[in-house]
Design a protein around this motif. Structure first.
Motif, PDB file in Angstrom:
ATOM      1  N   THR A   1     -25.387  -0.787   9.859  1.00 44.58           N
ATOM      2  CA  THR A   1     -25.318  -0.334   8.432  1.00 44.58           C
ATOM      3  C   THR A   1     -24.167  -0.794   8.080  1.00 44.58           C
ATOM      4  O   THR A   1     -23.959  -1.135   6.702  1.00 44.58           O
ATOM      5  CB  THR A   1     -25.156   1.341   8.395  1.00 44.58           C
ATOM      6  OG1 THR A   1     -24.108   1.660   9.341  1.00 44.58           O
ATOM      7  CG2 THR A   1     -26.742   1.596   8.596  1.00 44.58           C
TER       8      THR A   1
ATOM      9  N   GLY B   1     -35.477   7.451  -2.023  1.00 45.05           N
ATOM     10  CA  GLY B   1     -35.256   7.334  -0.679  1.00 45.05           C
ATOM     11  C   GLY B   1     -35.470   8.597   0.290  1.00 45.05           C
ATOM     12  O   GLY B   1     -35.501   8.408   1.105  1.00 45.05           O
TER      13      GLY B   1
ATOM     14  N   ILE C   1     -36.639   4.984   5.360  1.00 42.38           N
ATOM     15  CA  ILE C   1     -35.383   4.344   4.878  1.00 42.38           C
ATOM     16  C   ILE C   1     -35.316   2.810   5.134  1.00 42.38           C
ATOM     17  O   ILE C   1     -34.880   2.012   4.409  1.00 42.38           O
ATOM     18  CB  ILE C   1     -34.127   5.111   5.559  1.00 42.38           C
ATOM     19  CG1 ILE C   1     -33.819   6.496   4.596  1.00 42.38           C
ATOM     20  CG2 ILE C   1     -33.141   4.077   5.352  1.00 42.38           C
ATOM     21  CD1 ILE C   1     -32.958   7.098   5.160  1.00 42.38           C
ATOM     22  N   ARG C   2     -35.848   2.471   6.118  1.00 39.29           N
ATOM     23  CA  ARG C   2     -36.013   1.106   6.603  1.00 39.29           C
ATOM     24  C   ARG C   2     -36.612   0.200   5.763  1.00 39.29           C
ATOM     25  O   ARG C   2     -36.243  -0.855   5.287  1.00 39.29           O
ATOM     26  CB  ARG C   2     -36.513   1.048   8.212  1.00 39.29           C
ATOM     27  CG  ARG C   2     -36.647  -0.636   8.780  1.00 39.29           C
ATOM     28  CD  ARG C   2     -36.989  -0.339  10.291  1.00 39.29           C
ATOM     29  NE  ARG C   2     -38.313   0.173  10.210  1.00 39.29           N
ATOM     30  CZ  ARG C   2     -39.515  -0.655  10.136  1.00 39.29           C
ATOM     31  NH1 ARG C   2     -39.282  -1.862  10.341  1.00 39.29           N
ATOM     32  NH2 ARG C   2     -40.612  -0.103  10.371  1.00 39.29           N
TER      33      ARG C   2
ATOM     34  N   TYR D   1     -37.492   1.090   2.644  1.00 41.18           N
ATOM     35  CA  TYR D   1     -36.828   1.059   1.211  1.00 41.18           C
ATOM     36  C   TYR D   1     -35.616   0.115   1.273  1.00 41.18           C
ATOM     37  O   TYR D   1     -35.555  -0.537   0.244  1.00 41.18           O
ATOM     38  CB  TYR D   1     -36.280   2.634   1.073  1.00 41.18           C
ATOM     39  CG  TYR D   1     -35.706   2.839  -0.168  1.00 41.18           C
ATOM     40  CD1 TYR D   1     -36.637   2.542  -1.379  1.00 41.18           C
ATOM     41  CD2 TYR D   1     -34.797   3.488  -0.437  1.00 41.18           C
ATOM     42  CE1 TYR D   1     -36.031   2.754  -2.699  1.00 41.18           C
ATOM     43  CE2 TYR D   1     -34.284   3.810  -1.949  1.00 41.18           C
ATOM     44  CZ  TYR D   1     -34.810   3.449  -2.991  1.00 41.18           C
ATOM     45  OH  TYR D   1     -34.223   3.682  -4.016  1.00 41.18           O
ATOM     46  N   LEU D   2     -34.776   0.293   2.301  1.00 36.32           N
ATOM     47  CA  LEU D   2     -33.639  -0.516   2.295  1.00 36.32           C
ATOM     48  C   LEU D   2     -34.080  -2.131   2.380  1.00 36.32           C
ATOM     49  O   LEU D   2     -33.442  -2.962   1.668  1.00 36.32           O
ATOM     50  CB  LEU D   2     -32.809  -0.102   3.396  1.00 36.32           C
ATOM     51  CG  LEU D   2     -31.296  -0.680   3.455  1.00 36.32           C
ATOM     52  CD1 LEU D   2     -30.878  -0.122   2.133  1.00 36.32           C
ATOM     53  CD2 LEU D   2     -30.701  -0.069   4.665  1.00 36.32           C
TER      54      LEU D   2
ATOM     55  N   THR E   1     -30.365   1.056  -4.132  1.00 33.01           N
ATOM     56  CA  THR E   1     -31.322   1.158  -2.780  1.00 33.01           C
ATOM     57  C   THR E   1     -30.156   1.324  -1.874  1.00 33.01           C
ATOM     58  O   THR E   1     -30.430   2.132  -0.719  1.00 33.01           O
ATOM     59  CB  THR E   1     -31.976   0.112  -2.625  1.00 33.01           C
ATOM     60  OG1 THR E   1     -31.314  -1.079  -2.498  1.00 33.01           O
ATOM     61  CG2 THR E   1     -33.212   0.193  -3.503  1.00 33.01           C
TER      62      THR E   1
ATOM     63  N   SER F   1     -29.351   5.227   1.418  1.00 30.59           N
ATOM     64  CA  SER F   1     -30.013   4.815   2.703  1.00 30.59           C
ATOM     65  C   SER F   1     -29.063   4.737   3.645  1.00 30.59           C
ATOM     66  O   SER F   1     -29.026   5.470   4.889  1.00 30.59           O
ATOM     67  CB  SER F   1     -30.617   3.504   2.500  1.00 30.59           C
ATOM     68  OG  SER F   1     -31.477   3.506   1.341  1.00 30.59           O
TER      69      SER F   1
ATOM     70  N   THR G   1     -27.344   7.934   4.642  1.00 27.40           N
ATOM     71  CA  THR G   1     -28.281   8.915   5.295  1.00 27.40           C
ATOM     72  C   THR G   1     -28.373   8.537   6.843  1.00 27.40           C
ATOM     73  O   THR G   1     -28.304   9.419   7.822  1.00 27.40           O
ATOM     74  CB  THR G   1     -29.621   9.017   4.431  1.00 27.40           C
ATOM     75  OG1 THR G   1     -29.472   9.141   3.252  1.00 27.40           O
ATOM     76  CG2 THR G   1     -30.689   9.956   5.194  1.00 27.40           C
ATOM     77  N   CYS G   2     -28.732   7.149   7.110  1.00 23.51           N
ATOM     78  CA  CYS G   2     -28.638   6.695   8.428  1.00 23.51           C
ATOM     79  C   CYS G   2     -27.387   7.228   9.379  1.00 23.51           C
ATOM     80  O   CYS G   2     -27.467   7.945  10.372  1.00 23.51           O
ATOM     81  CB  CYS G   2     -28.585   5.125   8.500  1.00 23.51           C
ATOM     82  SG  CYS G   2     -30.351   4.787   8.352  1.00 23.51           S
TER      83      CYS G   2
ATOM     84  N   GLU H   1     -33.880   4.758  11.781  1.00 24.96           N
ATOM     85  CA  GLU H   1     -33.462   5.689  10.636  1.00 24.96           C
ATOM     86  C   GLU H   1     -32.771   6.971  11.339  1.00 24.96           C
ATOM     87  O   GLU H   1     -31.722   7.633  10.769  1.00 24.96           O
ATOM     88  CB  GLU H   1     -34.499   6.410  10.036  1.00 24.96           C
ATOM     89  CG  GLU H   1     -34.442   7.076   9.038  1.00 24.96           C
ATOM     90  CD  GLU H   1     -35.710   7.074   8.066  1.00 24.96           C
ATOM     91  OE1 GLU H   1     -35.827   8.134   7.629  1.00 24.96           O
ATOM     92  OE2 GLU H   1     -36.485   6.344   8.058  1.00 24.96           O
TER      93      GLU H   1
ATOM     94  N   SER I   1     -29.956  12.047   1.319  1.00 27.80           N
ATOM     95  CA  SER I   1     -30.183  11.151   0.319  1.00 27.80           C
ATOM     96  C   SER I   1     -29.852  11.377  -1.046  1.00 27.80           C
ATOM     97  O   SER I   1     -28.970  10.932  -1.760  1.00 27.80           O
ATOM     98  CB  SER I   1     -31.436  10.286   0.398  1.00 27.80           C
ATOM     99  OG  SER I   1     -31.422   9.522   1.379  1.00 27.80           O
TER     100      SER I   1
END
Length: 471
Positions: A29, A107, A112-113, A115-116, A155, A159, A162-163, A227, A404
């Motif tokens: 990240t 999101g 998430i993966r 979306y990112l 984006t 994300s 959140t991770c 995630e 998110s």
């Protein structure tokens, strides 16, 4: 009789699988968000070149070597080039602020993966397109405003926070996130270096290279990002089990908590105060980011290159400030109070800054570092640890995914300040720089005022427990 195990291997084996995954998530990240910043930075570097070439155009006596081509770059070749370049900054920041709210809401409802990944590939595409404008001689302002688009850039932040929030619990969150948050500065510094390398010869490359980097990182994200802890049960300080729900992107099972509504997120105690406080903290931080090099050239009478190098010290101070704010607030369990103290100390430093021309180089460097730390400390703490605390707030009773959305609300509101600050500074600086500093000090005090209710609450609550501020 067995041979002894080499110490390096012993070290590697001593970490369990969970710790390896944590380290992977932290590093990944970090790199992902560094690449977002990398692709955002070239515009401010190239802007200087566009302006420089224009100035040489207006008074060719200074450098008669410039050819006509070099001279101007339509549409930035008119006398109103400053407003045009300002419009680009502004449209980016406005799109970013608006996009942030949407981004958090979307999101929260998508893996998430994926979306990112999509966000990074599109960001890369747009950044490369901006550079291709140079290669293919595009001179249409709308084209540049569209491809400098802030929407796809949003984006990233909800994300990655959140991770990190999913993988790291409250106890060490401030420290971990303080260190992690240095990606902003690392990205800015790398972005400046990469963009600066091609800026005078071929500014198209200053965008194409960062664009390719962020797209490549998007692929890495698709391949490696985990995630959240897959169904691992951990325990908190008081030995209560915390279940990180099993997540399957194929079919979201009934046990998966529902995503929170926008209004629901606003009702979490502390979200509104921290959001508005961040608005003013970011206003100060971004004004420095955009105007510091110019101020240093004017006040300390240094050339643009030296001023640019010096202004990175503000970033360096920011990293240290972020880590200090994180560690202190972990230890004391008082996030709002930590921010408040730093904001209080920042005001006299800002005042000192307005006298910068009277100092020598040494004190100026010191001021830059300290000021960077005090201004960016609270801003770093609010966008990271505070956001993660509020997104996992106990009032949610585990029945909503709010990370998110909360992160996006806080950062989106902050981005409004990021858009307004540099714009106001530009208008005020015409009447003298002291006005800019009065504006910054006012913003600083407003950020402080907005936190006072939470500070009182923290100080009256039980003195000793180091848990999140807002609980």
């Amino acid at each position: 009789n067995m041979a002894p195990v080499p110490p390096g291997i012993r070290l590697l084996v001593s970490f369990n699988r969970d710790q390896w995954y944590r380290a992977l998530t932290f590093a990944l990240t970090f790199l992902l968000y560094t690449s977002f910043h990398l692709s955002r930075k070239p515009i401010s570097i190239v802007k200087v070149t566009l302006q420089q070439n224009l100035r040489d155009c207006v008074c060719p006596s200074v450098s008669s070597l410039h050819t006509d081509v070099d001279c101007s770059w339509k549409p930035f070749d008119k006398s109103n080039y400053k407003q045009l370049l300002g419009a680009m900054d502004y449209s980016f920041l406005c799109a970013y602020a608006v996009g942030m709210y949407l981004s958090g809401i979307i999101g929260e409802r998508l893996p998430i993966r994926l979306y990112l990944t999509v966000g990074m590939l599109t960001s890369g595409l747009f950044t490369c397109l901006f550079g291709l404008g140079y290669v293919y001689n595009i001179h249409n302002l709308t084209f540049y405003i569209v491809v400098a688009n802030g929407l796809v850039q949003t984006t990233g932040w909800p994300s990655v926070v959140t991770c990190i929030g999913n993988w790291f619990g409250k106890g060490r969150r401030g420290l971990i996130m303080g260190l992690w948050n240095s990606h902003t500065s690392v990205g800015n510094i790398l972005g400046s270096l990469i963009a600066g390398y091609w800026v005078s010869s071929n500014w198209g490359m200053s965008f194409i290279v960062p664009g390719l980097i962020i797209a490549a990182m998007g692929v890495v994200c698709f391949l490696f990002l985990i995630e959240r802890n897959q169904g691992v049960v951990t325990r908190d300080k008081h030995n209560n089990p915390i279940t990180l729900t099993q997540y399957s992107s194929i079919s979201i099972s009934k046990s998966e908590p529902s995503a929170i509504s926008f209004m629901g997120a606003l009702r979490i105690p502390g979200v509104i105060e921290f959001s508005l406080s961040l608005l003013f903290a970011k206003l100060v931080s971004y004004t420095f980011l955009f105007w510091l090099p110019l101020y240093i050239t004017k006040a300390a009478h240094l050339d643009a290159k030296r001023a640019g190098d010096l202004s990175t010290l503000f970033d360096v101070g920011g990293i240290v400030g972020g880590v200090l704010a994180g560690v202190t607030s972990d230890k004391l369990g008082k996030r709002a109070s930590t921010c408040a103290v730093m904001l209080l100390l920042a005001a006299p430093m800002l005042y000192g800054f307005s006298m910068i021309s009277e100092f020598g180089l040494g004190p100026t460097i010191g001021m830059l570092l300290v000021c960077g730390g005090l201004v960016n400390g609270p801003y770093a703490l609010i966008t990271t640890a505070v956001s993660a605390d509020l997104g996992t707030h106990k009032s949610l009773k585990g029945n909503a995914r709010a990370l998110s959305t909360v992160t996006a609300i806080i950062d989106g509101t902050g981005s409004v300040g990021a858009a307004v600050g540099p714009l106001l500074a530009g208008l005020l600086s015409a009447g003298g720089w002291h006005r800019v500093f009065y504006m910054l000090m006012t913003a600083d005090f407003l950020a402080l005022l907005l936190l006072l209710r939470l500070v009182m609450k923290e100080l009256t609550s039980s003195k000793s427990r180091p848990i999140s501020a807002v609980e």
